[in-house]
Design a protein around this motif. Sequence first.
Motif, PDB file in Angstrom:
ATOM      1  N   GLU A 133      44.559  33.030  41.496  1.00  0.00           N
ATOM      2  CA  GLU A 133      44.005  33.857  40.429  1.00  0.00           C
ATOM      3  C   GLU A 133      43.487  33.001  39.275  1.00  0.00           C
ATOM      4  N   LEU A 134      44.217  31.926  38.968  1.00  0.00           N
ATOM      5  CA  LEU A 134      43.762  31.026  37.904  1.00  0.00           C
ATOM      6  C   LEU A 134      42.459  30.334  38.296  1.00  0.00           C
ATOM      7  N   LEU A 135      42.334  29.980  39.570  1.00  0.00           N
ATOM      8  CA  LEU A 135      41.079  29.401  40.043  1.00  0.00           C
ATOM      9  C   LEU A 135      39.962  30.432  39.980  1.00  0.00           C
ATOM     10  N   GLY A 136      40.299  31.699  40.254  1.00  0.00           N
ATOM     11  CA  GLY A 136      39.309  32.766  40.158  1.00  0.00           C
ATOM     12  C   GLY A 136      38.790  32.910  38.741  1.00  0.00           C
ATOM     13  N   VAL A 137      39.702  32.887  37.764  1.00  0.00           N
ATOM     14  CA  VAL A 137      39.305  32.960  36.355  1.00  0.00           C
ATOM     15  C   VAL A 137      38.386  31.796  36.011  1.00  0.00           C
ATOM     16  N   THR A 138      38.724  30.606  36.495  1.00  0.00           N
ATOM     17  CA  THR A 138      37.911  29.423  36.236  1.00  0.00           C
ATOM     18  C   THR A 138      36.502  29.589  36.793  1.00  0.00           C
ATOM     19  N   GLY A 139      36.406  30.129  38.019  1.00  0.00           N
ATOM     20  CA  GLY A 139      35.100  30.342  38.630  1.00  0.00           C
ATOM     21  C   GLY A 139      34.246  31.320  37.842  1.00  0.00           C
ATOM     22  N   ALA A 175      32.798  34.529  43.887  1.00  0.00           N
ATOM     23  CA  ALA A 175      33.997  33.965  44.499  1.00  0.00           C
ATOM     24  C   ALA A 175      35.216  34.193  43.616  1.00  0.00           C
ATOM     25  N   GLY A 176      35.039  33.972  42.315  1.00  0.00           N
ATOM     26  CA  GLY A 176      36.148  34.205  41.396  1.00  0.00           C
ATOM     27  C   GLY A 176      36.539  35.659  41.313  1.00  0.00           C
TER      28      GLY A 176
END
Length: 288
Positions: free
Chosen positions: A103-109, A275-276
């Motif tokens: 989820e944190l990677l999703g926010v970053t994307g 993607a995010g």
Amino acid sequence: MSLAAAVPLGVGSAVVYGMSIVVQHRTAQEHADDEPSAAGLLRQMRSPAWLLAIGGDFVGFLLQIAALSAGSVVIVQPLVVLMLPVALLVSYLLGGPRPGLGELLGVTGVLAGLGVFMGLVGHGGMTHVPKARYFALTVAIVFVAGILLCLAVTGRNRIVRAVTFGAVAGVYFGTLAVLVDAASERVSRTDGLGVLFTTPRGLVPLVGIVVVGVGGIVLTQLSFQIGALGATLPANLATDPLTGVVLGAALLREHLPTSPWHIAVYVLCLAAVLAGTIRLANPYRDAR
């Protein structure tokens, strides 16, 4: 046109919408029948929690109007994707799953894609208000095509219907943003709200706002009854800003750099945001 005002207002609108959407989905699930129905929609409309969430949507809409008054739709509307990280956090605070690394990677994307896109577009340029017949034609095509698409998936499985309803609702909301941008530009040029009720260029966008706005709200609530927020929300948040940007550039002639290099980077930004968004929607997939 003030980017310094438009961006914070747009972010504020997305935050309020994101908070409201979690409550709306939970309320829809509590009052849903086995299949989406008008009866279920009427039951949830009597819920105090749902009414409070709709009130939040109204606040978000007012912030969006203010953002579109300060900046162009090609800048403001992509910010709507920020609804999903907010919904993730609110869901967790209300007892949902804890956000993990994915989820944190999703926010970053999402943030990276939005940041790069806004840096490329810049201020978006001034808004051109076309003739009323172009607004009417656009609204008619978008609304009728959306209804036909929803009817075409009648009887299909729940995920297909959720994605379709969510995607069509997103197109309606993206169109609504373009109409709001045009109406606010018309008001600013004439220094009065009366132009919205006394001239075709003001009245037609106003009627269009009501048509696509009500259509988007109804489809969103019906999709929530289906139960697959993980399907409908990403679809909604993908088509909403895309429709806003395309119509903003085509109908309102807002500036959008279109060199091959810019288009290539736009595609990468869209891929990062999608993607995010899909990654962030995963915690909702089994919600019912």
